[in-house]
Design a protein around this motif. Structure first.
Motif, PDB file in Angstrom:
ATOM      1  N   ARG A 148       0.824  -1.212   0.000  1.00  0.00           N
ATOM      2  CA  ARG A 148       0.000   0.000   0.000  1.00  0.00           C
ATOM      3  C   ARG A 148       0.859   1.264   0.000  1.00  0.00           C
ATOM      4  N   PHE A 173      -9.402  -0.443  -8.687  1.00  0.00           N
ATOM      5  CA  PHE A 173      -9.479  -1.089  -7.375  1.00  0.00           C
ATOM      6  C   PHE A 173     -10.080  -2.465  -7.626  1.00  0.00           C
ATOM      7  N   ASP A 175     -11.111  -6.328  -6.246  1.00  0.00           N
ATOM      8  CA  ASP A 175     -11.373  -7.184  -5.089  1.00  0.00           C
ATOM      9  C   ASP A 175     -11.781  -8.559  -5.608  1.00  0.00           C
ATOM     10  N   LEU A 215      -3.009  -4.048  -1.660  1.00  0.00           N
ATOM     11  CA  LEU A 215      -3.276  -3.140  -0.547  1.00  0.00           C
ATOM     12  C   LEU A 215      -3.348  -3.891   0.769  1.00  0.00           C
ATOM     13  N   GLU A 219      -7.447  -7.271  -1.611  1.00  0.00           N
ATOM     14  CA  GLU A 219      -7.611  -6.027  -2.366  1.00  0.00           C
ATOM     15  C   GLU A 219      -6.328  -5.648  -3.097  1.00  0.00           C
ATOM     16  N   VAL A 221      -4.626  -2.939  -6.291  1.00  0.00           N
ATOM     17  CA  VAL A 221      -4.874  -1.787  -7.162  1.00  0.00           C
ATOM     18  C   VAL A 221      -3.937  -1.847  -8.363  1.00  0.00           C
ATOM     19  N   LEU A 277      -8.447   6.960  -4.352  1.00  0.00           N
ATOM     20  CA  LEU A 277      -8.530   5.576  -3.870  1.00  0.00           C
ATOM     21  C   LEU A 277      -9.937   5.306  -3.292  1.00  0.00           C
ATOM     22  N   ALA A 280     -12.324   4.934  -6.196  1.00  0.00           N
ATOM     23  CA  ALA A 280     -12.187   3.658  -6.912  1.00  0.00           C
ATOM     24  C   ALA A 280     -12.812   2.537  -6.074  1.00  0.00           C
ATOM     25  N   ASP A 281     -12.627   2.624  -4.765  1.00  0.00           N
ATOM     26  CA  ASP A 281     -13.202   1.641  -3.848  1.00  0.00           C
ATOM     27  C   ASP A 281     -14.739   1.691  -3.917  1.00  0.00           C
ATOM     28  N   MET A 284     -15.877   0.098  -6.937  1.00  0.00           N
ATOM     29  CA  MET A 284     -15.741  -1.361  -6.808  1.00  0.00           C
ATOM     30  C   MET A 284     -16.972  -1.936  -6.085  1.00  0.00           C
TER      31      MET A 284
END
Ligand SMILES: Nc1nc2c(ncn2[C@@H]2O[C@@H]3COP(=O)(O)O[C@H]4[C@@H](O)[C@H](n5cnc6c(=O)[nH]c(N)nc65)O[C@@H]4COP(=O)(O)O[C@H]3[C@H]2O)c(=O)[nH]1
Length: 565
Positions: A148, A173, A175, A215, A219, A221, A277, A280-281, A284
């Motif tokens: 990260r 991002f 997952d 991250l 997760e 990126v 960030l 983007a999360d 997601m």
């Protein structure tokens, strides 16, 4: 040649050939030696060749050693290369100056060969240990990907660069879907295998200059610098989705592990790396909510949604204790007798910070945070208490309907809870109706089937809510001990205009009656809807045509007024 490449590289910078000659003789055996006779050449060679140590003369025409040192220290790519000044300037203040601008060491001419050798070796050793520490601090031990902290550094750098070059930076991002299930069921070793395999696949989906980082957890990126337009990020997302369609061999079996991806672009969505960030999360999560295995580009609306949700989550904690949750009652009318025969308890939240919040918005949050346990218990207990007091005064009221969330079935000992409430309030089981949604029955779990059966044996009435919206199947109605089905208001809304809805309602009523179940229609707002439902032999009606849900006291008054008509 290979041998010389294996040796550590040292750059000697001196405007006098003699100076270079002396140092070269001392170092040539152990090191690959490069030379520069002026500051500018020294900068170029350093950028291109990345020597491990630089021996730098101070006094040179045009650009002196101090200036070269300052420039190298300002560039993140050359900042960490140790610089040893070798100079005729032997005053204390010269040496002080050298160290102040970042020199690693300072030697005065004439130099002794052993001193040079030892000092260079020292710097190399120090640098190696530093690199090792840096590696551990900046890379993920399991996958070898940047972690990260390095990812954020690269993202910051990419955004700075984009501002100079008028380009964009894409942030993906990623997952892994259902990673937790694999980890929990197959164990951590299997989980680690998935992460390593995922890291490999992600690496294969990017160009040189892009960064894949982990991250933490499942997760990842991807940073895409120098994009010309927002849509340039899409092929990467599509490539990732495709790459994960190939099964992963884990613990002797093949598993397909899909990914959910959110994309945010700088500067369009934010030029602050932390906010990018978060965005983007958020995107997601949108992909997760849309059924996983897809990608979404961030948009501002998503943020409003997330902010509101986060606020709700914060304020819902303690809302019950602060008395912000109330129960409203909506009458239910029997079609044949046109009499009020009961009511449905509907939860209301009056939040001082957010105003009135619809249960459709907050029940979901209560379920995810576990707050549905105490909240559900409150509705059951207060609902039964108030209803039973009223019923004692008005014997016409037959039943109180209470919504029960699937979570209450799964987490709480619902049957015990119901028994306790009946005991405490004096309410008879035959007067309580529990409304459950069809989703509860998905998966056919035994524990749920058992709970429903126990409730049925206790003589509590069970109603299937929202009938027609989800997974309705005749077999559910046959296999589980239901007494009623409730037709969802979405079918009632346009029943007088849409033949399809009318046909579905007709079929549902016939089917329910065929199984010996009663039918209730919710959301009835007009006389026409009421007339149509009556003609189809619907048993009970609930809707604004009679009354909207109202606080308990208003419900009591409403009942009295109705009686006196
Ligand atoms: N447009 C229109 N709407 C009508 C009409 N008549 C009734 N409604 C609304 O229809 C919903 C009926 O409740 P539901 O299907 O059980 O759907 C409920 C139920 O699923 C859930 N809910 C409410 N209270 C509770 C509770 O105590 N526990 C649980 N688990 N869920 C609850 O929230 C959902 C929404 O509740 P409400 O917002 O109160 O919305 C209620 C009610 O206000 C009408 O004529 N027209």
């Amino acid at each position: 040649m290979t041998e010389s490449l294996d040796k550590p590289t040292v750059l000697i910078v001196d405007d006098l050939p003699d100076g270079i000659q002396v140092l070269n003789q001392i170092l040539a055996d152990e090191y690959r030696v490069l030379f520069a006779t002026n500051g500018q050449t020294a900068l170029t060679i350093t950028r291109e060749q990345k020597p491990q140590v630089i021996l730098l003369d101070v006094m040179m025409p045009d650009m002196d050693g101090y200036q070269v040192c300052r420039e190298l220290k300002a560039n993140p790519e050359t900042r960490n290369i140790p610089i040893i000044f070798i100079t005729g300037k032997d005053q204390d203040e010269d040496e002080e100056m050298g160290f102040r601008i970042g020199a690693a060491d300072y030697l005065t001419k004439p130099v002794r060969p052993t001193t040079v050798r030892v000092r260079v070796k020292n710097q190399l050793q120090l640098r190696r240990s530093e690199e090792l520490i840096l590696r551990q601090a900046l890379y993920d031990g399991l996958t070898g990907l940047p972690n990260r902290s390095l990812a954020m550094d690269r993202l910051r750098y990419a955004i700075l660069q984009e501002q100079r070059e008028y380009t964009k930076t894409g942030l993906l991002f990623i997952d892994l879907d259902n990673f937790k299930t694999i980890n929990d069921t197959l164990g951590h070793d299997a989980g680690d295998q998935v992460l390593v395999d995922a890291a490999k696949r992600l690496r294969q989906c990017i160009r040189k200059g892009d960064t894949v980082a982990r991250l933490g957890g499942d997760e990842f990126v991807i940073i895409l610098p120098r994009l010309k337009q927002v849509n340039d990020s899409i092929p990467v997302a599509e490539q990732i989705l495709r790459s994960f369609t190939q099964p992963m061999p884990i613990a002797g079996m093949d598993y397909v592990i899909s990914t959910s991806i959110g994309i945010a672009i700088s500067p369009d969505d934010s030029n602050d790396y932390k906010q990018l960030l978060v965005n983007a999360d958020t995107a997601m999560y949108q992909s997760k909510n849309a059924g996983r295995n897809n990608y979404h580009l961030f948009n501002e609306k998503m943020n409003q949604h997330v902010n509101r949700r986060m606020q709700m989550e914060t304020h819902l904690h303690g809302a019950l204790e602060r008395g912000e949750l109330l129960i409203y009652y909506q009458p239910i009318v029997d079609v044949l007798s046109n009499q009020v025969i009961g009511a449905e308890a509907l939860l209301r939240w009056n939040s001082p910070q957010l105003g009135w919040v619809s249960p459709e918005a907050f029940i979901d949050i209560a379920e995810q945070t576990g707050l549905i346990g105490p909240i559900g218990a409150f509705v059951l207990e207060q609902g039964c208490r108030q209803f039973w007091n009223l019923r004692r005064a008005d014997g016409r009221l037959l039943s109180l309907a209470v919504n029960v969330s699937p979570q209450q079935f799964r987490r709480e000992d619902l049957t015990q809870q119901v028994k306790k409430v009946l005991q405490m309030t004096g309410m008879q089981p035959g007067n309580l109706k529990l409304e459950v949604t069809e989703g509860l029955l998905l998966g056919n779990q035994d524990c749920i089937k058992d709970a429903l059966q126990t409730l049925h044996e206790m003589n509590i009435r069970l109603s299937m809510d929202d009938f027609g919206t989800g997974y309705s199947s005749l077999s559910y109605l046959r296999n589980f001990a239901f007494d009623l089905v409730k037709i969802d208001r979405s079918f009632i809304k346009e029943i007088t205009q849409r033949p399809d809805d009318e046909a579905l309602v007709t079929a549902a009523i016939a089917m329910a009656h065929g199984l010996g179940l009663e039918v209730i229609a919710e959301g009835v707002e007009t006389q026409e809807q009421m007339a149509l439902l009556t003609s189809k032999a619907c048993d009970q009606i609930q809707g604004y045509l009679f009354a909207e849900p109202m606080p308990f006291d208003n419900f009591v008054t409403w009942l009295k007024e109705k009686e006196s008509l």
